[in-house]
Design a protein around this motif. Structure first.
Motif, short mmCIF file in Angstrom:
data_model
loop_
_atom_site.label_atom_id
_atom_site.label_comp_id
_atom_site.label_asym_id
_atom_site.label_seq_id
_atom_site.Cartn_x
_atom_site.Cartn_y
_atom_site.Cartn_z
N UNK A 100 -29.88 63.17 -57.65
CA UNK A 100 -30.00 63.55 -58.83
C UNK A 100 -30.36 62.46 -59.76
N UNK A 101 -29.81 61.10 -59.40
CA UNK A 101 -29.85 60.11 -60.13
C UNK A 101 -30.99 59.01 -60.16
N UNK A 102 -32.05 59.48 -59.31
CA UNK A 102 -33.28 58.84 -59.22
C UNK A 102 -34.28 59.00 -60.25
N UNK A 138 -49.56 63.69 -52.42
CA UNK A 138 -49.78 65.00 -53.12
C UNK A 138 -48.93 65.63 -54.26
N UNK A 139 -47.65 64.96 -54.30
CA UNK A 139 -46.69 65.30 -55.36
C UNK A 139 -47.11 64.74 -56.56
N UNK A 140 -48.02 63.67 -56.67
CA UNK A 140 -48.35 63.02 -58.05
C UNK A 140 -49.16 63.92 -59.09
N UNK A 141 -50.47 64.27 -58.37
CA UNK A 141 -51.28 65.20 -59.29
C UNK A 141 -52.40 65.69 -58.54
N UNK A 142 -53.26 66.52 -58.97
CA UNK A 142 -54.47 67.19 -58.46
C UNK A 142 -55.56 66.19 -58.25
N UNK A 171 -38.54 66.26 -58.13
CA UNK A 171 -38.82 65.51 -59.41
C UNK A 171 -40.34 64.95 -59.82
N UNK A 172 -41.02 65.01 -58.60
CA UNK A 172 -42.32 64.58 -58.55
C UNK A 172 -43.26 65.56 -58.95
N UNK A 173 -43.05 67.01 -58.25
CA UNK A 173 -44.03 67.95 -58.55
C UNK A 173 -44.11 68.46 -59.88
#
Length: 342
Positions: A100-102, A138-142, A171-173
Motif C-alpha cells: 500500500x505504500x507505493x 493499459x492501466x494508465x488511460x484510454x 492504484x493505476x486503474x
C-alpha cells in the motif's frame, strides 16, 4: 529468430528509507525500471536480441537513461522522444509493488501521452519475432489502451509472437475503466499469458474458488492454476501457454516460490524454493517472464522453460536493482542453495 520487442513505460523508482534518514543525508536511491524494461534487460543479459519501445522527453536526463540501457545491449532505436517527463514511482526500500505504500507519479508522462497513429509499426516491428507487454500499460488511460491494441494488431498481422504479463496495479486503474473491461480485448491477441490465478480473475474474469487465498494449501493452489489456465486457453484461442507464479512470504523476511506452466499437452509444476531472507521483490515476476520468453525463443522443452524461468525469478530476489544482474551461469548456483527437497 528476430528481436524481442518490449513495449512499456520506462520508469524511475525512488526508494526512500522508512526511517527518513534520506532527509538528513540529502540522499535518495534511484533505480531505472518499468516491467517491460526489466524484461528487456534480462533478455539482453542472457544473449537474446532485445529491443525496447517507450517514450521519453528529449532532454539530457532521458539521454543518460537511454545510454544506460544501450550499455546493457538493449536496442533503444524504437524509443519515441516526445512529451515532458519520465514517469516516477516511490517505494520504500525492501517493499513490494503490491504494498500500500507505493506512490505513483506518472500522470502526463511522455509514455502516458502516446496516441495511436504516431508510431511507424513497419519500422518498429522490422526484424521482430516477439512482442512483449504487460497489463500495466493499459492501466494508465484510454489512449494507451488504444495504442496497445494498435500494437497487437500490427504484430498479429506480421505473425509475431505476443506475450502478456497480467501485472495488476490497483492504484493505476483510475480513468473510469476496470481491468476486466479492458484486458480481455487485448488478451485475445496473445500467445503466452503469465500472471497468477488472482490476477486472471481480476483482469480476465477467470473465477477462483472462494476463500482460496486464505487456504494456504499448495495442492489447492496448483489445482486452481490448472483450472485457470484451461479456462484462459478456452476463452482466448490464440493462447497456447499459460504460466502462473506463486510467491508467498516465508518466516519474518523471506519468500517461498513455485510456478506452473500449462500448454495443450502438459501441465507442469516447478520445484519449490525457499529463503528466510531476501534483498527485494522488485522485478522477480518480470524476470520469470523473461525466463519464459528465453526458453520459448530457443525452443527448449516445456520442462526446461519452466525450470529456468522459476530459477531466474527466484534468483532475482537477491539483487538490489530493478534489472536482474544474475547471469545464465549463476542462476542455477543461486537457486540450488534454496531448493526444497522432494
Amino acid at each position: 529468430m528476430g528481436k524481442v520487442l518490449n513495449f512499456g513505460e520506462l520508469l524511475l523508482r525512488i526508494s526512500p528509507d522508512l526511517d527518513g534518514n534520506w532527509l538528513k543525508e540529502n540522499n535518495l536511491s534511484f533505480y531505472v525500471g518499468g516491467a517491460e524494461a526489466n524484461v528487456a534487460a534480462a533478455l539482453a543479459l542472457w544473449g537474446v536480441p532485445s529491443s525496447y519501445l517507450s517514450a521519453v522527453p528529449d532532454n539530457f536526463m532521458s539521454k543518460q537513461v537511454v545510454g544506460y540501457l544501450e550499455k546493457l545491449n538493449i536496442d533503444t532505436s524504437p524509443i519515441q522522444y516526445m512529451g515532458e517527463r519520465i514517469g516516477l514511482y516511490y517505494l520504500p526500500n525492501g517493499k513490494d509493488l503490491k504494498n500500500a505504500g507505493v506512490i505513483y507519479d506518472r500522470n502526463h508522462s511522455s509514455f502516458s501521452t502516446l496516441k495511436t497513429g504516431t508510431i511507424d509499426w513497419d519500422k518498429v516491428l522490422q526484424d521482430v519475432s516477439w512482442l512483449h507487454f504487460s497489463a500495466i500499460c493499459p492501466a494508465l488511460n484510454q489512449d494507451v489502451v488504444a495504442l496497445c491494441e494498435e500494437a497487437l494488431v500490427a504484430a498479429s498481422e506480421r505473425n509475431i509472437q505476443i506475450s502478456l504479463d497480467l501485472n495488476f496495479r490497483s492504484k493505476l486503474w483510475k480513468y473510469g475503466k476496470s481491468p476486466i473491461e479492458v484486458m480481455p480485448a487485448l488478451a485475445k491477441y496473445c500467445n503466452l499469458i503469465m500472471g497468477n490465478v488472482w490476477a486472471a480473475e481480476n483482469m480476465l474474469g477467470i473465477p477462483v474458488a472462494e476463500g482460496l487465498a486464505e487456504e494456504n494449501n499448495k495442492t489447492a493452489y496448483l489445482e486452481q492454476a490448472k483450472k485457470s489456465a484451461e479456462a484462459i486457453m478456452q476463452a482466448f484461442p490464440k493462447c497456447t501457454a499459460v504460466a502462473n507464479t506463486f510467491r508467498f512470504d516465508f518466516k519474518e523476511s523471506g519468500v517461498k516460490y513455485y510456478c506452473t506452466l500449462h500448454t495443450a499437452t502438459e501441465h507442469l509444476v516447478s520445484k519449490e524454493y525457499r529463503a528466510e531472507r531476501i534483498i527485494g521483490k522488485i522485478g522477480s515476476g518480470d524476470c520469470f517472464m523473461a525466463g519464459l520468453i528465453y526458453g520459448f525463443y530457443h525452443e527448449h522443452s516445456q520442462e526446461e522453460i519452466l525450470g529456468f524461468a522459476t530459477r531466474a525469478a527466484f534468483s532475482k530476489l537477491f539483487t538490489h536493482t530493478d534489472f536482474t544482474t544474475t547471469t545464465l551461469e549463476d542462476i542455477p548456483k543461486v537457486a540450488r542453495m534454496y531448493e526444497v527437497a522432494g
